[in-house]
Design a protein around this motif. Sequence first.
Motif, PDB file in Angstrom:
ATOM      1  N   LEU A 310       0.836  -1.210   0.000  1.00 33.20           N
ATOM      2  CA  LEU A 310       0.000   0.000   0.000  1.00 33.20           C
ATOM      3  C   LEU A 310       0.866   1.254   0.000  1.00 33.20           C
ATOM      4  O   LEU A 310       0.541   2.245  -0.655  1.00 33.20           O
ATOM      5  N   TYR A 311       1.973   1.196   0.745  1.00 32.40           N
ATOM      6  CA  TYR A 311       2.884   2.338   0.793  1.00 32.40           C
ATOM      7  C   TYR A 311       3.511   2.578  -0.578  1.00 32.40           C
ATOM      8  O   TYR A 311       3.614   3.724  -1.039  1.00 32.40           O
ATOM      9  N   LYS A 312       3.909   1.494  -1.238  1.00 24.14           N
ATOM     10  CA  LYS A 312       4.479   1.622  -2.578  1.00 24.14           C
ATOM     11  C   LYS A 312       3.443   2.216  -3.534  1.00 24.14           C
ATOM     12  O   LYS A 312       3.759   3.104  -4.346  1.00 24.14           O
ATOM     13  N   LEU A 313       2.198   1.742  -3.426  1.00 27.40           N
ATOM     14  CA  LEU A 313       1.137   2.276  -4.269  1.00 27.40           C
ATOM     15  C   LEU A 313       0.923   3.761  -4.037  1.00 27.40           C
ATOM     16  O   LEU A 313       0.749   4.535  -4.996  1.00 27.40           O
ATOM     17  N   SER A 314       0.953   4.183  -2.773  1.00 26.60           N
ATOM     18  CA  SER A 314       0.741   5.603  -2.471  1.00 26.60           C
ATOM     19  C   SER A 314       1.804   6.478  -3.117  1.00 26.60           C
ATOM     20  O   SER A 314       1.508   7.584  -3.594  1.00 26.60           O
ATOM     21  N   LYS A 315       3.033   5.994  -3.170  1.00 22.20           N
ATOM     22  CA  LYS A 315       4.109   6.765  -3.799  1.00 22.20           C
ATOM     23  C   LYS A 315       3.942   6.804  -5.309  1.00 22.20           C
ATOM     24  O   LYS A 315       4.211   7.823  -5.964  1.00 22.20           O
ATOM     25  N   GLU A 316       3.482   5.694  -5.875  1.00 19.60           N
ATOM     26  CA  GLU A 316       3.281   5.636  -7.336  1.00 19.60           C
ATOM     27  C   GLU A 316       2.140   6.571  -7.774  1.00 19.60           C
ATOM     28  O   GLU A 316       2.191   7.168  -8.855  1.00 19.60           O
ATOM     29  N   LEU A 317       1.130   6.679  -6.924  1.00 20.55           N
ATOM     30  CA  LEU A 317      -0.034   7.492  -7.299  1.00 20.55           C
ATOM     31  C   LEU A 317       0.143   8.971  -6.979  1.00 20.55           C
ATOM     32  O   LEU A 317      -0.682   9.794  -7.387  1.00 20.55           O
ATOM     33  N   SER A 318       1.206   9.316  -6.253  1.00 16.56           N
ATOM     34  CA  SER A 318       1.384  10.723  -5.852  1.00 16.56           C
ATOM     35  C   SER A 318       2.445  11.436  -6.696  1.00 16.56           C
ATOM     36  O   SER A 318       2.961  12.467  -6.293  1.00 16.56           O
ATOM     37  N   ILE A 319       2.744  10.899  -7.866  1.00 12.83           N
ATOM     38  CA  ILE A 319       3.739  11.542  -8.725  1.00 12.83           C
ATOM     39  C   ILE A 319       3.210  12.865  -9.263  1.00 12.83           C
ATOM     40  O   ILE A 319       2.012  13.089  -9.355  1.00 12.83           O
TER      41      ILE A 319
END
Length: 319
Positions: A310-319
Amino acid sequence: MKRIGVLTSGGDSPGMNAAVRAVVRKAIYHNIEVYGVYGGYAGLISGNIKKLELGSVGDIIHRGGTALYSARCEEFKTKEGQQKGIEQLKKLSIDGLVVIGGDGSYRGAKALTEQGFPCVGVPGTIDNDIPGTEYTIGFDTALNTIIDAIDKIRDTASSHERTFVIEVMGRNAGDLALWSGLAGGAETILIPEEDYDISEIASRLKKGQERGKKHSIIVVAEGVMSGEEFGRQIKEAIDFDTRVTVLGHVQRGGSPTAFDRVLASRLGARAVELLIDGKGGRAVGIENNRLVDYDLIEALAKEHTLDLDLYKLSKELSI
């Protein structure tokens, strides 16, 4: 078992009342008397224990906090204090105890179990940091409270073209920060489980500004640092107009969500079933929407884990 007790301890969480209600009504359904311990372990030591009837838990399922009250108790950390508590339970011929709370509450239940008094732990904390269960009672309600706040803060952040740092609870776990940050569309999420690079965060904020982004939301878990401290770091790294909001204890209050009410009802009822079956020293939880129970002492030896996908996803979606 003919008589059981129930107490809530540590920090309150929305849904505790639903769990108490489930314990009382499930027990009475099986012709077992129930006694409420008022004021957590401090109330146990002092003997603040009263018999509960069906009507005692009427009209509480939708209320936040705990009708049994809660308190910190240093004395109960000693064997002498624990023995005083056991003696109070034995005076009333109480055969087992349901303890609703977080890590500290579980440690109290573990101590009683080790001294021969059967306890069952029910996970009640907004922090979602109890091993052996995917969700704790109160987490979902606190999460929705935070998301509501983030949505409101985003309105003013965009109006004034500011960067907002929002500090959320969670003790040493990052679940509240991660879930609320992802659901609230935060540009940056700081959690205790992962290190952060202030220069990388500043660079990302700068790039966002260059492509026309007018505001940014940063969610900081209290287990990392205070929002004020991180706000100063951002100000030093990149001179953006920054404001800090500390949500504080508003996260622990409010009417529990439907999810928390159902979860609390299921877990509370299961705790009673375990005591009926003569299974003390257990803790209840939920995994893949199925109720589970596990050794209370073993549970405290494990560490809570956070879903880093989930943390990895949050970083990918906050570009």
